[in-house]
Design an enzyme around this catalytic site. Structure first.
Site, mmCIF file in Angstrom:
data_model
loop_
_atom_site.group_PDB
_atom_site.id
_atom_site.type_symbol
_atom_site.label_atom_id
_atom_site.label_comp_id
_atom_site.label_asym_id
_atom_site.label_seq_id
_atom_site.Cartn_x
_atom_site.Cartn_y
_atom_site.Cartn_z
ATOM 1 N N PRO A 95 0.880 -1.002 -0.011
ATOM 2 C CA PRO A 95 0.219 0.098 0.078
ATOM 3 C C PRO A 95 0.725 1.405 0.376
ATOM 4 O O PRO A 95 1.890 1.713 0.466
ATOM 5 C CB PRO A 95 -0.786 0.082 1.157
ATOM 6 C CG PRO A 95 -0.534 -0.989 2.275
ATOM 7 C CD PRO A 95 0.372 -1.500 0.907
ATOM 8 N N GLY A 99 4.150 4.437 5.272
ATOM 9 C CA GLY A 99 5.118 4.642 5.794
ATOM 10 C C GLY A 99 6.121 2.946 5.670
ATOM 11 O O GLY A 99 6.430 3.160 6.277
ATOM 12 N N LEU A 100 5.270 1.865 4.655
ATOM 13 C CA LEU A 100 6.035 1.105 4.663
ATOM 14 C C LEU A 100 7.181 1.075 3.673
ATOM 15 O O LEU A 100 7.589 -0.044 3.243
ATOM 16 C CB LEU A 100 4.693 0.211 4.120
ATOM 17 C CG LEU A 100 3.794 -0.100 5.235
ATOM 18 C CD1 LEU A 100 2.380 -0.741 4.497
ATOM 19 C CD2 LEU A 100 4.683 -0.692 6.977
ATOM 20 N N GLY A 101 7.874 2.203 3.363
ATOM 21 C CA GLY A 101 8.741 2.245 1.943
ATOM 22 C C GLY A 101 8.138 2.618 0.349
ATOM 23 O O GLY A 101 9.115 1.727 -0.371
ATOM 24 N N SER A 102 6.931 2.201 0.068
ATOM 25 C CA SER A 102 7.020 1.741 -0.815
ATOM 26 C C SER A 102 7.335 3.186 -2.443
ATOM 27 O O SER A 102 7.382 2.384 -2.798
ATOM 28 C CB SER A 102 4.675 2.418 -1.414
ATOM 29 O OG SER A 102 4.749 3.332 -1.695
ATOM 30 N N SER A 103 7.264 4.233 -2.352
ATOM 31 C CA SER A 103 8.076 4.777 -3.384
ATOM 32 C C SER A 103 9.763 4.481 -3.312
ATOM 33 O O SER A 103 9.999 3.981 -4.576
ATOM 34 C CB SER A 103 8.366 6.514 -2.479
ATOM 35 O OG SER A 103 9.003 6.371 -1.774
ATOM 36 N N ALA A 104 10.288 4.160 -2.106
ATOM 37 C CA ALA A 104 11.668 2.835 -2.401
ATOM 38 C C ALA A 104 11.765 2.153 -3.304
ATOM 39 O O ALA A 104 12.874 1.721 -3.829
ATOM 40 C CB ALA A 104 12.593 3.575 -0.916
ATOM 41 N N ALA A 105 10.510 1.107 -2.858
ATOM 42 C CA ALA A 105 10.171 0.017 -3.219
ATOM 43 C C ALA A 105 10.119 0.450 -5.087
ATOM 44 O O ALA A 105 10.462 -0.436 -5.544
ATOM 45 C CB ALA A 105 9.048 -0.758 -2.372
ATOM 46 N N ASP A 146 15.302 4.835 3.862
ATOM 47 C CA ASP A 146 14.616 3.406 3.215
ATOM 48 C C ASP A 146 14.771 3.141 2.016
ATOM 49 O O ASP A 146 14.683 1.278 2.224
ATOM 50 C CB ASP A 146 13.442 4.232 2.815
ATOM 51 C CG ASP A 146 11.711 4.954 3.789
ATOM 52 O OD1 ASP A 146 12.431 5.200 4.852
ATOM 53 O OD2 ASP A 146 10.872 4.964 2.897
HETATM 54 O O1 PMV Z 1 7.027 7.735 5.823
HETATM 55 P P1 PMV Z 1 8.838 6.405 5.199
HETATM 56 O O2 PMV Z 1 8.760 4.987 4.771
HETATM 57 O O3 PMV Z 1 9.328 6.956 3.403
HETATM 58 O O4 PMV Z 1 9.635 6.883 6.253
HETATM 59 C C1 PMV Z 1 10.230 8.493 6.587
HETATM 60 C C2 PMV Z 1 11.021 8.488 7.276
HETATM 61 C C3 PMV Z 1 11.312 9.422 8.182
HETATM 62 O O5 PMV Z 1 12.329 9.386 8.791
HETATM 63 C C4 PMV Z 1 10.200 10.364 8.272
HETATM 64 C C5 PMV Z 1 12.117 10.955 6.656
HETATM 65 C C6 PMV Z 1 13.404 9.789 6.483
HETATM 66 O O6 PMV Z 1 14.225 10.186 4.818
HETATM 67 O O7 PMV Z 1 14.030 9.231 7.026
#
Ligand code: PMV
Length: 314
Positions: A95, A99-105, A146
């Protein structure tokens, strides 16, 4: 015909979100229950992309694909190839914006697929650097946590500008990951912490320092198999994240329900202001109960994550 394939899982930040942006350590874990797959075909003409919400030319794609566009351009340059004649297909059960890293994935899957298409070996360092191109578009000054975790697929202890080490994991415990069902707002959350920090560094710095100390403690807990203490560090981290205003009512409610239902500790994970939370449980039985209660309390989805299953390397 598919000429290249790339897959990437998600990630969970166990400790250290936000404070990692200010140079404090963080711990993140690969999350392979959810994944993104990219396949590449060679075609005539402009690059195109097919995904859940868009089918068409990459150059005309909506703003959500801006990072992918920049990433493909940079990757093709790195590969020494013309930036055209590619058809990308992106499929996902990860999803987005939780906050599970979808953009980096997405970025990791795309770079892997492109390198696979041109049969060029890809090192983890090059992969992480390329993924950083898209991450800087999606996030404000991304720490790189991420990208590093997803590119390596391992449990990572990470410090911005200092690098990473892989964590030995020997802890008993099951995390319940619960989705509030609401988009997280990482960019806004990071920028609101920056405003707080600019306006009142004397108030914010001790909070960020303590979050860093809690990450160190958590890393010891992972090594010494102390899940009770790990739970306590998570609870304290959640209280501090609330103080820097990156939590919200839904996350607070799910955290409260998890603790009332017997979790050893619970906190938000990732950027916050929506997105996901995690609850640490001692057994699968306890995790089942907590998961059920979280769903009753409004979680749109939950996943189990056995901490013993994490790939870890010295
Ligand atoms: O929301 P996510 O999964 O992209 O995590 C962000 C993590 C932060 O520490 C808030 C930002 C970062 O660049 O590390």
């Amino acid at each position: 015909m598919t000429v290249g394939q790339g897959i990437a899982g998600g990630k969970i930040i166990l400790m250290g979100e936000h404070s990692v942006v200010y140079g404090q350590p963080a711990i993140a874990l690969p999350f392979s229950k959810v994944a993104i797959q990219c396949s590449v075909d060679f075609i005539q003409g402009d690059n195109t992309v097919d995904c859940d919400f868009y089918h068409g030319k990459l150059s005309e794609a909506p703003v959500l694909l801006e990072g992918v566009r920049a990433l493909v351009e940079r990757t093709m340059k790195e590969l020494g190839k013309e930036n055209d004649g590619l058809q990308l297909r992106i499929e996902s059960n990860l999803p987005a914006q939780r906050g599970l890293g979808s953009s980096a994935a997405v970025s990791v899957a795309v770079v892997r697929a492109l390198y696979d298409a041109f049969k060029v070996d890809l090192t983890e360092d090059v992969l992480t650097e390329l993924v950083g191109v898209a991450e800087s578009i999606y996030h404000e000054s991304p720490s790189g946590l991420d990208a590093t975790t997803i590119a390596s697929g391992k449990a990572v202890f990470f410090e911005k500008n200092r690098g990473k080490k892989y964590l030995p994991m020997s802890i008993d415990g099951v995390l319940v990951v619960a989705d509030t069902g609401v988009f997280g707002q990482t960019k806004q959350a990071v920028s609101s912490v920056r405003t707080l920090w600019n306006n009142n560094p004397d108030h914010i710095n001790p909070i960020l320092d303590r979050l860093g100390e809690l990450t160190m403690l958590a890393s010891e807990c992972l090594e010494t198999n102390d899940s009770v203490m790990l739970g306590r560090t998570m609870n304290e981290a959640q209280a501090l994240l609330r103080q820097i205003d990156v939590s919200d009512d839904r996350l607070e409610h799910l955290v409260e329900v998890a603790i009332e239902s017997g979790a050893l500790g619970a906190k938000l994970t990732g950027g916050g202001k929506g997105g996901c939370m995690i609850a640490l449980c001692s057994t699968y039985e306890a995790a089942n109960y907590v998961s059920q209660k979280l769903k009753e309390a409004g979680a749109s989805n939950t996943w189990f994550y056995d901490l013993k299953e994490i790939v870890s390397h010295e």
